[in-house]
Scaffold this motif. Structure first.
Motif, PDB file in Angstrom:
ATOM      1  N   ILE A  27      38.192  32.580  46.448  1.00 10.17           N
ATOM      2  CA  ILE A  27      39.014  33.444  45.596  1.00 10.17           C
ATOM      3  C   ILE A  27      38.624  33.282  44.126  1.00 10.17           C
ATOM      4  N   ASP A  28      38.388  32.043  43.696  1.00 14.48           N
ATOM      5  CA  ASP A  28      37.988  31.808  42.303  1.00 14.48           C
ATOM      6  C   ASP A  28      36.672  32.516  41.990  1.00 14.48           C
ATOM      7  N   PHE A  29      35.740  32.503  42.944  1.00 13.57           N
ATOM      8  CA  PHE A  29      34.461  33.185  42.731  1.00 13.57           C
ATOM      9  C   PHE A  29      34.677  34.690  42.592  1.00 13.57           C
ATOM     10  N   ILE A  30      35.506  35.257  43.477  1.00 15.58           N
ATOM     11  CA  ILE A  30      35.766  36.697  43.426  1.00 15.58           C
ATOM     12  C   ILE A  30      36.433  37.074  42.103  1.00 15.58           C
ATOM     13  N   LYS A  31      37.399  36.280  41.682  1.00 15.46           N
ATOM     14  CA  LYS A  31      38.062  36.547  40.399  1.00 15.46           C
ATOM     15  C   LYS A  31      37.061  36.549  39.253  1.00 15.46           C
ATOM     16  N   ASP A  32      36.202  35.553  39.226  1.00 14.26           N
ATOM     17  CA  ASP A  32      35.234  35.441  38.143  1.00 14.26           C
ATOM     18  C   ASP A  32      34.201  36.565  38.200  1.00 14.26           C
ATOM     19  N   HIS A  33      33.767  36.890  39.417  1.00 15.64           N
ATOM     20  CA  HIS A  33      32.741  37.919  39.581  1.00 15.64           C
ATOM     21  C   HIS A  33      33.230  39.283  39.094  1.00 15.64           C
ATOM     22  N   TYR A  34      34.510  39.566  39.311  1.00 15.59           N
ATOM     23  CA  TYR A  34      35.050  40.886  38.966  1.00 15.59           C
ATOM     24  C   TYR A  34      35.994  40.840  37.761  1.00 15.59           C
ATOM     25  N   LYS A  35      35.879  39.812  36.933  1.00 13.35           N
ATOM     26  CA  LYS A  35      36.840  39.635  35.843  1.00 13.35           C
ATOM     27  C   LYS A  35      36.840  40.785  34.840  1.00 13.35           C
ATOM     28  N   ASP A  36      35.724  41.490  34.711  1.00 11.43           N
ATOM     29  CA  ASP A  36      35.647  42.600  33.755  1.00 11.43           C
ATOM     30  C   ASP A  36      35.697  43.963  34.441  1.00 11.43           C
ATOM     31  N   ASN A  37      36.036  43.974  35.716  1.00 13.21           N
ATOM     32  CA  ASN A  37      36.057  45.217  36.485  1.00 13.21           C
ATOM     33  C   ASN A  37      37.489  45.747  36.547  1.00 13.21           C
ATOM     34  N   PRO A  44      50.248  38.857  41.637  1.00 16.83           N
ATOM     35  CA  PRO A  44      50.777  37.485  41.756  1.00 16.83           C
ATOM     36  C   PRO A  44      50.348  36.753  43.027  1.00 16.83           C
ATOM     37  N   ASN A  45      50.158  37.506  44.137  1.00 19.44           N
ATOM     38  CA  ASN A  45      49.869  36.850  45.413  1.00 19.44           C
ATOM     39  C   ASN A  45      48.560  37.285  46.065  1.00 19.44           C
ATOM     40  N   TYR A  46      47.854  38.216  45.440  1.00 25.29           N
ATOM     41  CA  TYR A  46      46.622  38.700  46.054  1.00 25.29           C
ATOM     42  C   TYR A  46      45.767  39.440  45.028  1.00 25.29           C
ATOM     43  N   ILE A  47      44.525  39.716  45.418  1.00 25.21           N
ATOM     44  CA  ILE A  47      43.620  40.537  44.616  1.00 25.21           C
ATOM     45  C   ILE A  47      43.587  41.927  45.241  1.00 25.21           C
ATOM     46  N   ASN A  48      43.814  42.943  44.433  1.00 24.21           N
ATOM     47  CA  ASN A  48      43.842  44.321  44.912  1.00 24.21           C
ATOM     48  C   ASN A  48      42.623  45.071  44.373  1.00 24.21           C
ATOM     49  N   PHE A  49      41.859  45.647  45.292  1.00 23.60           N
ATOM     50  CA  PHE A  49      40.695  46.446  44.906  1.00 23.60           C
ATOM     51  C   PHE A  49      41.122  47.913  44.900  1.00 23.60           C
ATOM     52  N   LYS A  50      41.181  48.505  43.711  1.00 26.20           N
ATOM     53  CA  LYS A  50      41.678  49.877  43.572  1.00 26.20           C
ATOM     54  C   LYS A  50      40.568  50.879  43.870  1.00 26.20           C
ATOM     55  N   VAL A  88      31.973  41.393  48.896  1.00 30.62           N
ATOM     56  CA  VAL A  88      32.972  40.379  49.255  1.00 30.62           C
ATOM     57  C   VAL A  88      32.612  39.734  50.595  1.00 30.62           C
ATOM     58  N   ALA A  89      32.100  40.533  51.522  1.00 30.98           N
ATOM     59  CA  ALA A  89      31.696  39.989  52.825  1.00 30.98           C
ATOM     60  C   ALA A  89      30.554  38.989  52.668  1.00 30.98           C
ATOM     61  N   ARG A  90      29.587  39.293  51.807  1.00 30.06           N
ATOM     62  CA  ARG A  90      28.464  38.364  51.599  1.00 30.06           C
ATOM     63  C   ARG A  90      28.945  37.055  50.975  1.00 30.06           C
ATOM     64  N   VAL A  91      29.867  37.156  50.012  1.00 28.03           N
ATOM     65  CA  VAL A  91      30.413  35.940  49.394  1.00 28.03           C
ATOM     66  C   VAL A  91      31.203  35.140  50.427  1.00 28.03           C
ATOM     67  N   ALA A  92      31.963  35.832  51.262  1.00 24.32           N
ATOM     68  CA  ALA A  92      32.731  35.150  52.309  1.00 24.32           C
ATOM     69  C   ALA A  92      31.803  34.415  53.269  1.00 24.32           C
ATOM     70  N   CYS A  93      30.665  35.022  53.586  1.00 21.37           N
ATOM     71  CA  CYS A  93      29.700  34.376  54.488  1.00 21.37           C
ATOM     72  C   CYS A  93      29.194  33.061  53.912  1.00 21.37           C
ATOM     73  N   VAL A  94      29.022  33.022  52.597  1.00 24.17           N
ATOM     74  CA  VAL A  94      28.561  31.787  51.953  1.00 24.17           C
ATOM     75  C   VAL A  94      29.581  30.671  52.151  1.00 24.17           C
TER      76      VAL A  94
END
Length: 286
Positions: A27-37, A44-50, A88-94
């Motif tokens: 989750i921390d990686f995803i947050k950082d990767h998309y911080k400017d998106n 509060p409880n999840y990341i939402n991809f609009k 996100v799937a590729r990051v999850a695989c890692v």
């Protein structure tokens, strides 16, 4: 109607510290990767991809089953949702290796999880977790419960001052845990006079094994006297279901003491003909 693309995690992650740590890093990686998106929103409880059907990633990994969206149609194509799913799937695989199952309906690949179960998991993202203490170090680290796997009893029968014998927790028991499941020694249907009941119980006891007889006779009798067997029965019998005319006597469940603020709940399974006891709040050892 459209084509879905998504990934699952199978088997689902546990609440153990190892899975929690790996999910937090993910989750921390995803947050950082998309911080400017601006299409990626931190709730509060999840990341939402609009994008597309707004796939989500919960902050609690044990709640996650699927990250998905329709990827066909003008809206999906314009929003670039398939790109998010693939990344996100590729990051999850890692982080989770072979536990990640990517699939796409365009390639005739389908999920192992039904939509009902998936939607329940997504709704749980907004719900706080109950506070549950692990029953062992292995439970804490791996999220598995060796006590359950090895069928180690969670309780013992001990003398309780002022209450006679009772069930005492040997370990911390989390809310929702099945404490006990057992069949009655025997059942009796309908209300009867003490004399009729005594006669019936004598016949039932004669038909029982010696060990079952000893189990019955070890139970408390709050009305000793002329009808000892019916006294034991009336002291300990539980209805076999709500408002049932049938009552049963159990070798272990009958040692559970009454409380005006109960920490466990009993339920009758009419198909299996057994009584099940579940913890309805944290029960601490002792």
């Amino acid at each position: 109607i459209g084509i879905d693309a998504r990934f699952n995690i199978d088997p689902p992650l546990s609440k153990g510290v190892v899975d929690r740590h790996n999910w937090d890093k993910f989750i921390d990686f995803i947050k950082d990767h998309y911080k400017d998106n601006i299409q990626v929103e931190i709730k509060p409880n999840y990341i939402n991809f609009k994008a597309g059907e707004h796939p989500k990633l919960p902050f609690k990994g044990h709640k996650f089953l699927r990250f998905s969206s329709k990827v066909s149609g003008s809206t999906a194509m314009t929003s670039g949702v398939e790109r998010y799913i693939n990344t996100v799937a590729r990051v999850a695989c890692v982080h989770f290796g072979s536990h990640v199952k990517y699939w796409n309906e365009a390639a005739d690949q389908y999920s192992i999880y039904g939509w009902k179960k998936v939607n329940e998991s997504i709704r749980s993202y907004e719900q706080p977790d109950e506070s549950k203490l692990p029953t062992s170090i292995a439970h804490f680290i791996n999220g598995t419960d060796p006590l359950k796997e090895l069928e180690i009893p969670l309780f013992e029968i001990k003398n309780i001052p002022g209450k006679g014998k009772g069930l005492v927790a040997r370990f911390n028991i989390s809310s929702g845990t099945r404490i006990l499941c057992e069949k009655p020694l025997f059942t009796v249907r309908g209300a009867k006079s003490r004399e009729e009941l005594e006669t019936m119980l004598v016949a039932k006891l004669k038909a029982m094994s010696k060990s079952s007889q000893r189990q019955f006779l070890s139970l408390h009798n709050k009305s000793p006297g002329k009808y000892p067997f019916s006294g034991i029965f009336k002291t300990n019998a539980l209805p076999c279901g709500s408002s049932s005319p049938i009552s049963g006597v159990y070798p272990t469940a009958c040692f559970i003491n009454h409380s005006c603020t109960p920490n466990a709940h009993n339920s009758w399974n009419s198909n299996e003909e057994d009584e099940t006891i579940h913890a309805i709040q944290l029960i601490k050892s002792g």
